[in-house]
Design an enzyme around this catalytic site. Sequence first.
Site, PDB file in Angstrom:
ATOM      1  N   ASP B  91       0.826  -1.201   0.000  1.00 26.23           N
ATOM      2  CA  ASP B  91       0.000   0.000   0.000  1.00 26.23           C
ATOM      3  C   ASP B  91       0.868   1.262   0.000  1.00 26.23           C
ATOM      4  O   ASP B  91       0.521   2.265  -0.609  1.00 26.23           O
ATOM      5  CB  ASP B  91      -0.869   0.004   1.262  1.00 26.23           C
ATOM      6  N   HIS B 134      13.518   6.389   4.517  1.00 20.32           N
ATOM      7  CA  HIS B 134      13.064   5.070   4.996  1.00 20.32           C
ATOM      8  C   HIS B 134      13.590   3.912   4.144  1.00 20.32           C
ATOM      9  O   HIS B 134      13.445   2.763   4.529  1.00 20.32           O
ATOM     10  CB  HIS B 134      11.542   4.989   5.016  1.00 20.32           C
ATOM     11  N   GLY B 142       7.930   2.837   3.685  1.00 19.33           N
ATOM     12  CA  GLY B 142       7.453   4.197   3.963  1.00 19.33           C
ATOM     13  C   GLY B 142       7.566   5.171   2.807  1.00 19.33           C
ATOM     14  O   GLY B 142       8.126   6.259   2.980  1.00 19.33           O
ATOM     15  N   ASP B 170      12.367  15.280   9.977  1.00 20.81           N
ATOM     16  CA  ASP B 170      11.094  14.693   9.547  1.00 20.81           C
ATOM     17  C   ASP B 170      10.367  14.189  10.802  1.00 20.81           C
ATOM     18  O   ASP B 170      11.001  13.762  11.754  1.00 20.81           O
ATOM     19  CB  ASP B 170      11.409  13.526   8.609  1.00 20.81           C
ATOM     20  N   HIS B 172       8.869  11.533  11.123  1.00 18.78           N
ATOM     21  CA  HIS B 172       9.093  10.091  11.252  1.00 18.78           C
ATOM     22  C   HIS B 172      10.584   9.816  11.469  1.00 18.78           C
ATOM     23  O   HIS B 172      11.433  10.529  10.934  1.00 18.78           O
ATOM     24  CB  HIS B 172       8.634   9.357   9.992  1.00 18.78           C
ATOM     25  N   ASP B 259       6.538  17.454   7.797  1.00 24.22           N
ATOM     26  CA  ASP B 259       5.317  16.776   8.230  1.00 24.22           C
ATOM     27  C   ASP B 259       5.075  16.867   9.731  1.00 24.22           C
ATOM     28  O   ASP B 259       4.310  16.091  10.286  1.00 24.22           O
ATOM     29  CB  ASP B 259       5.317  15.309   7.764  1.00 24.22           C
ATOM     30  N   TYR B 303       2.825  15.962   4.032  1.00 24.15           N
ATOM     31  CA  TYR B 303       1.632  15.404   3.390  1.00 24.15           C
ATOM     32  C   TYR B 303       0.476  16.390   3.317  1.00 24.15           C
ATOM     33  O   TYR B 303      -0.589  16.050   2.819  1.00 24.15           O
ATOM     34  CB  TYR B 303       1.272  14.077   4.080  1.00 24.15           C
TER      35      TYR B 303
END
Lengths: 216, 388
Positions: B91, B134, B142, B170, B172, B259, B303
């Site tokens: 996904d 990532h 990711g 970031d 993440h 983000d 995003y």
Amino acid sequence: MLVEKIMKKNVITLSSTATVLEALQLLQEHRIRHIPIIDKEKHVIGIVSDRDVRVASPSILDKQANQQVLKKEIREIMSTPVVTIHPLDFVEDIAKIFYEETFACLPVVREGKLVGIVTEKDMLYTLIQLTGTHMPSSHIELKVPHEPGNLASILAVFGKRKLNITSLLIYPDHEDSNYKIVVIRVQTIHPLPVVKDLQTNGFEVIWPKPLQGAEE
Amino acid sequence: MTCKSSFVYSKNLLNYHFYADHPFNQIRVRLTKELLKSMNQLHEHSIMNPRMATDEELALFHDRTYIEAVKLASKGELPSSKQADFGLNTDDTPVFEGMHDAAALIVGGTLEAIDAVLQNKVSHALNLSGGLHHGFKRKASGFCVYNDAAVGIQYIREKYNMNVLYIDTDAHHGDGVQWAFYEDPHVCTLSIHETGRYLFPGTGYVNERGITKGYGYSFNIPLDAFTQDESFISIYENAFREIIDFFKPDVLITQNGADAHFLDPLTHLNSSMKIYEQIPLLAHQLAHEYCEGRWIALGGGGYDLWRVVPRAWAQIWKVMNDNQPFTGKLPNDWLLKWQKEAPVTLPTYWHDLEEDIPVIPRKEEIMEKNNQMLEHALSYIKTQRNLK
């Protein structure tokens, strides 16, 4: 999960006639905290911990202390008898031993012979793996009525989106015993679409929560 | 102060495109570029074309088998039984036609940026299409196929033999880059991110410090959800200054995921535009103080494509060039052009309006926890300093 899956097979051991000094060196060199004491047939006849050795050693602050004690044999300070476990024991049962007892290491014995060792640290590592946090994944938390069939419907939602689940945990909901907290770690950086699906299917998502959740 | 800088851009960089509604969308790079043009702050002579990274260059970090798999997948020829192994067609990173070329062009953009700076053609360079932190050695993750930051850092190590400080802001955790250099004492990484307790990828604990020779050269500061500006900026400044003074790098690489903003749909750090002024300002200052200016900035996550990322990323370029963030109103022509495309109302100002910024009640508690993380993360530096 069985003990043989999580035990360390390479065990550092000593014989009962080794000296306290040897034990001290071995503990430091390998950065371990326990040494099983075995005989020639690999029977576990005792165990020493770093604490046993330290209690027996002279104080490092006392320069005049008698260093002779370091030459004593390990059997004089080892603990015995030793609680041992079997490779086919369940990890869950071992966790109970650790919780109830005051020691943090269990030698693993098969047919009387030492074959491995499990420490509290190994248990914790297993727990980390159960939570799935060692693999790239996102955390989704749901509050679910404690009734049959709910878990199946939840997982079907993930399956439809072809999302890979890295771990699944179910906790009791301490505030309401009619509910369970279901925690799913899923391999995606973008959990929002599946969260939406879950909500559309009537499930209560606790995390990720919308921004206004911050103002609780 | 004005610094000569390069801006990596080509419309082909926008080919890194999964599908229309996928959250990772490189239209952000175009929006930023046009915003800068509207402000008359980006001139043709500053724009640098990316090149395609060669297989040899990709293999500085990635496995050959993985590169081959990406190539096959780009043509739709990778059997589905093998896709999952490489993290492809999930996904997050669905396969698209031309994926290898698109991803290799991003890496090449970062390599061009590195060469321009390290060959003293410019002081700084910016590749907003990069920062795909990532990506793993043999696995996409990711939204990231090839990890341009990891390839770029290894390229610096082998071609220029310099010590690299990598700063990742970031929201993440910068896991791919961290694990790539976990054993390398010549590459120091700092990732400041939202705690992995809930957020992807889950790693980035304060006790991930590197192993063997690399021990003490990985830094992680996981922040609480709802951290907001004040705590974020204070942690960033403290950590960055301490670590750069400890490591004394030759070159600075920053990953500028945008983000952490309160409008970002994927994360919960709840910052405002303020942090996107402070992040490049400090990086710029410290690059001059410690690295003779050598600074390569990369993009990353982000995003909220319309309201957050173009403003945040435009500030990096502005600060890189004259050390003054933009203030006041956004240019009308840019707003007019893109408001027609945007599904949301575009902001009017470079900063966020006070009334739009959410109020978080547990502020003191969150700050205290974050400061504790900072202390933990820097404890190794403090013990090293005391030993001296």
